[in-house]
Design a protein around this motif. Sequence first.
Motif, PDB file in Angstrom:
ATOM      1  N   VAL A 119       6.970   6.416   1.909  1.00  0.00           N
ATOM      2  CA  VAL A 119       5.815   6.021   0.692  1.00  0.00           C
ATOM      3  C   VAL A 119       6.264   6.857  -0.647  1.00  0.00           C
ATOM      4  O   VAL A 119       5.958   5.961  -1.463  1.00  0.00           O
ATOM      5  CB  VAL A 119       4.496   6.508   1.129  1.00  0.00           C
ATOM      6  CG1 VAL A 119       4.136   5.845   2.453  1.00  0.00           C
ATOM      7  CG2 VAL A 119       4.454   7.874   1.358  1.00  0.00           C
ATOM      8  N   ILE A 120       6.800   7.856  -0.604  1.00  0.00           N
ATOM      9  CA  ILE A 120       7.319   8.637  -1.979  1.00  0.00           C
ATOM     10  C   ILE A 120       8.393   7.594  -2.620  1.00  0.00           C
ATOM     11  O   ILE A 120       8.496   7.253  -3.767  1.00  0.00           O
ATOM     12  CB  ILE A 120       7.791   9.827  -1.757  1.00  0.00           C
ATOM     13  CG1 ILE A 120       6.501  10.814  -1.549  1.00  0.00           C
ATOM     14  CG2 ILE A 120       8.510  10.410  -2.944  1.00  0.00           C
ATOM     15  CD1 ILE A 120       6.656  12.290  -1.149  1.00  0.00           C
ATOM     16  N   MET A 121       9.257   7.101  -1.676  1.00  0.00           N
ATOM     17  CA  MET A 121      10.551   6.302  -2.341  1.00  0.00           C
ATOM     18  C   MET A 121      10.041   4.947  -2.826  1.00  0.00           C
ATOM     19  O   MET A 121      10.445   4.356  -3.649  1.00  0.00           O
ATOM     20  CB  MET A 121      11.699   6.367  -1.525  1.00  0.00           C
ATOM     21  CG  MET A 121      12.624   7.479  -1.125  1.00  0.00           C
ATOM     22  SD  MET A 121      12.833   8.119  -3.106  1.00  0.00           S
ATOM     23  CE  MET A 121      14.218   7.093  -3.638  1.00  0.00           C
ATOM     24  N   ARG A 122       8.968   4.659  -1.973  1.00  0.00           N
ATOM     25  CA  ARG A 122       8.512   3.307  -2.616  1.00  0.00           C
ATOM     26  C   ARG A 122       7.621   3.356  -3.943  1.00  0.00           C
ATOM     27  O   ARG A 122       7.645   2.325  -4.738  1.00  0.00           O
ATOM     28  CB  ARG A 122       7.423   2.648  -1.348  1.00  0.00           C
ATOM     29  CG  ARG A 122       7.912   2.277  -0.302  1.00  0.00           C
ATOM     30  CD  ARG A 122       8.471   0.804  -0.173  1.00  0.00           C
ATOM     31  NE  ARG A 122       7.303  -0.194  -0.272  1.00  0.00           N
ATOM     32  CZ  ARG A 122       7.589  -1.235  -0.374  1.00  0.00           C
ATOM     33  NH1 ARG A 122       8.865  -2.019  -0.743  1.00  0.00           N
ATOM     34  NH2 ARG A 122       6.410  -2.220  -0.352  1.00  0.00           N
ATOM     35  N   GLN A 123       7.083   4.324  -4.496  1.00  0.00           N
ATOM     36  CA  GLN A 123       6.474   4.723  -5.372  1.00  0.00           C
ATOM     37  C   GLN A 123       7.633   5.154  -6.472  1.00  0.00           C
ATOM     38  O   GLN A 123       7.513   4.594  -7.542  1.00  0.00           O
ATOM     39  CB  GLN A 123       5.437   6.225  -5.292  1.00  0.00           C
ATOM     40  CG  GLN A 123       4.955   6.674  -6.681  1.00  0.00           C
ATOM     41  CD  GLN A 123       4.416   5.723  -7.627  1.00  0.00           C
ATOM     42  OE1 GLN A 123       4.615   5.593  -8.852  1.00  0.00           O
ATOM     43  NE2 GLN A 123       3.598   4.878  -6.940  1.00  0.00           N
ATOM     44  N   LEU A 124       8.616   5.794  -6.079  1.00  0.00           N
ATOM     45  CA  LEU A 124       9.495   6.303  -7.059  1.00  0.00           C
ATOM     46  C   LEU A 124      10.706   5.362  -7.486  1.00  0.00           C
ATOM     47  O   LEU A 124      11.160   5.301  -8.544  1.00  0.00           O
ATOM     48  CB  LEU A 124      10.174   7.638  -6.735  1.00  0.00           C
ATOM     49  CG  LEU A 124       9.494   8.783  -6.664  1.00  0.00           C
ATOM     50  CD1 LEU A 124      10.127  10.134  -6.375  1.00  0.00           C
ATOM     51  CD2 LEU A 124       8.651   9.085  -8.013  1.00  0.00           C
ATOM     52  N   GLY A 162       0.583  -1.340  -0.062  1.00  0.00           N
ATOM     53  CA  GLY A 162       0.065  -0.018   0.044  1.00  0.00           C
ATOM     54  C   GLY A 162       0.775   1.272  -0.012  1.00  0.00           C
ATOM     55  O   GLY A 162       0.220   2.378  -0.350  1.00  0.00           O
ATOM     56  N   ALA A 163       2.038   0.943   0.243  1.00  0.00           N
ATOM     57  CA  ALA A 163       3.195   2.370   0.158  1.00  0.00           C
ATOM     58  C   ALA A 163       3.110   3.229  -0.729  1.00  0.00           C
ATOM     59  O   ALA A 163       3.124   4.373  -0.903  1.00  0.00           O
ATOM     60  CB  ALA A 163       4.389   1.780   0.997  1.00  0.00           C
ATOM     61  N   GLY A 208       2.353   6.728  -1.882  1.00  0.00           N
ATOM     62  CA  GLY A 208       3.448   7.768  -2.192  1.00  0.00           C
ATOM     63  C   GLY A 208       2.859   8.396  -3.384  1.00  0.00           C
ATOM     64  O   GLY A 208       2.937   9.648  -3.600  1.00  0.00           O
ATOM     65  N   LEU A 209       2.030   7.607  -4.373  1.00  0.00           N
ATOM     66  CA  LEU A 209       1.615   8.196  -5.688  1.00  0.00           C
ATOM     67  C   LEU A 209       0.610   9.614  -5.481  1.00  0.00           C
ATOM     68  O   LEU A 209       0.529  10.348  -6.012  1.00  0.00           O
ATOM     69  CB  LEU A 209       0.968   7.277  -6.461  1.00  0.00           C
ATOM     70  CG  LEU A 209       0.345   7.769  -7.821  1.00  0.00           C
ATOM     71  CD1 LEU A 209       1.545   8.294  -8.748  1.00  0.00           C
ATOM     72  CD2 LEU A 209      -0.382   6.444  -8.380  1.00  0.00           C
ATOM     73  N   GLN A 210      -0.170   9.155  -4.195  1.00  0.00           N
ATOM     74  CA  GLN A 210      -1.290  10.156  -3.952  1.00  0.00           C
ATOM     75  C   GLN A 210      -0.590  11.604  -3.452  1.00  0.00           C
ATOM     76  O   GLN A 210      -0.885  12.560  -3.738  1.00  0.00           O
ATOM     77  CB  GLN A 210      -2.174   9.588  -2.874  1.00  0.00           C
ATOM     78  CG  GLN A 210      -2.920   8.404  -3.314  1.00  0.00           C
ATOM     79  CD  GLN A 210      -3.390   8.334  -4.561  1.00  0.00           C
ATOM     80  OE1 GLN A 210      -4.422   9.198  -4.996  1.00  0.00           O
ATOM     81  NE2 GLN A 210      -3.111   7.446  -5.414  1.00  0.00           N
TER      82      GLN A 210
END
Lengths: 339, 339
Positions: free
Chosen positions: B203-208, B171-172, B176-178
């Motif tokens: 969460v942002i690094m999990r997205q990027l 879910g992270a 992160g995307l949101q």
Amino acid sequence: MTQRTEIGQVGEFGLIQIIKEKFSNRNSETVLGIGDDAAVLKSADNIVHSTELYIEGIHFDLAYSPLPHLGYKLISAALSDLAAMNALPKQVTLGLGLSNRFSVESVESFYEGVQQACEEYKVDLVGGDVTASPTGLLVSVNVVGTVDEEHLVKRSGAKVNDVICVTGDLGAAFMGLQALEREKQVFLANPGMQPELEGKSYVIMRQLKPSARFDIIHELRSLGVVPTSMIDCSDGLSSEIIHLCNASGVGARIFEKNIPIDDETYLVATEFNFSPLTAALNGGEDYELVFTVSQKDYEKISKLADVAAVGFITSDPSEKILVLKSEQVVPLSAPGFGQ
Amino acid sequence: MTQRTEIGQVGEFGLIQIIKEKFSNRNSETVLGIGDDAAVLKSADNIVHSTELYIEGIHFDLAYSPLPHLGYKLISAALSDLAAMNALPKQVTLGLGLSNRFSVESVESFYEGVQQACEEYKVDLVGGDVTASPTGLLVSVNVVGTVDEEHLVKRSGAKVNDVICVTGDLGAAFMGLQALEREKQVFLANPGMQPELEGKSYVIMRQLKPSARFDIIHELRSLGVVPTSMIDCSDGLSSEIIHLCNASGVGARIFEKNIPIDDETYLVATEFNFSPLTAALNGGEDYELVFTVSQKDYEKISKLADVAAVGFITSDPSEKILVLKSEQVVPLSAPGFGQ
């Protein structure tokens, strides 16, 4: 096609299921095909793989490319890279980006051509990816083949005095493209006009539905001939010979009079005020094979109807030249190599 | 970046040369890398391969995805499919479609991330395709790995009473995307605003910049555990469990209280008035592994810090359910499966 089913109605996985049902595996090397996280292949030989990315508006125009022809063409074009390694094709995966212009039926129509190519080349479609695209159609084609150590052919093996051979004929696909582009312009200016494609069916089919030359790969194998170097002709003969020479550290001398050009290509080129020689040298998309063989091996293949000797390899890497019919000598040049 | 070199200045082959010089081969299985018509790999094991197509505006937004992160992410995401087969990654090829917005320097910046990923996962970049694109950036990533017969894991092997395991947390990437999307909207409305990303770095690094979990593959191997089925979590836990159940002809029962969700994911989800459970079940892009093991094998891996048992396999294929903390029972559902 009267029916139109939106892709959203069946969903991504529904679409994959529809595609999956059209295909079954034929190669004993295919351990696992469509439906898992990845495909599996088992072979004692070398595994050869390559990828191509095709983009609507850059590589194809759906105004004159019927979707089944396009499916067939993109598989042929990508597999041609395996032929250039003297490998036998085994598996294909396809990545498809689809804008909402495309219906389930149009995707099925594209896969009809893919299916025909898979049958023709005896390869298994073993996976892929389907996704939305903001604009038009995007296709990535990934091909996997096998080749044993003895048959593997690289670009880098050309030797001085080797004979440079070309399969089929060159320049036709480029002239086909010109004919199709002109008809498109005529149609856009006056949608009531009938297309004038008489006397151009060969060059047009060379553009719309080219073949990968595995027939030649099989003929060379049955004659016991392994080329010293090979490449497929996707960017025009000049570019391919420069690649072979650069990789092998040699030069080349080819002869205008020996470059195979079909009569129809000459006629269409004349009609378009275009040089058929330039079409052959720089046109591209013919997907013929360009290869070198020793002089001894050339004797064995000289009887093959669809192979022409166009010149020979020389020792000076700075000399890649074309001898014109007038006996004038000009350097081979190709766009794409920078300035 | 101050310098801007147009791709036309170096040409397609010039650009390929620049890329080629950044990479060298490290795997003994790589017989031939960048520079011929196709790449060559030699292995006595099964060859596993997969392809993914990533499209700007659909899969990524360059407004908040730094190009090196993007290069790293797309390689990780594609390799994750090989981890899901319990395979070891060996080779990657990349197809790149570039609009004229992209300079040579921006392409190099993207390949910095590709290079970092190749080092991290010990894979060789062995080929690809670079072409023009009418709009934005298109990337096809094709991955090749190896796995012996004993270690190959499919989606279809889950057995009744097997334990369903999940690596890391879920879910992270979605939260992160949101967070990134909101900052983009704030920035568009008022370009003078500073981004508010404090407390959201995980969460942002999990997205990027997500990772493919080959660390877990190696841990499972050293414990002598082969999962009975496995898939990677790219579309959310619900979707992946439905895939495993459908392929294996079984049902599943998972428990909300066991689903691993990071504290930061909870906090960000709360801030966004979003259910962290929904982020874990349907968010996707975490690239964690979801796998099943026999109860006996679960004992061996229960000490692994980064693996959580979330439920078990049941015999009824029509029953794929989630037991909430309230002990209410709800069916697992996932978008993408059509109506």
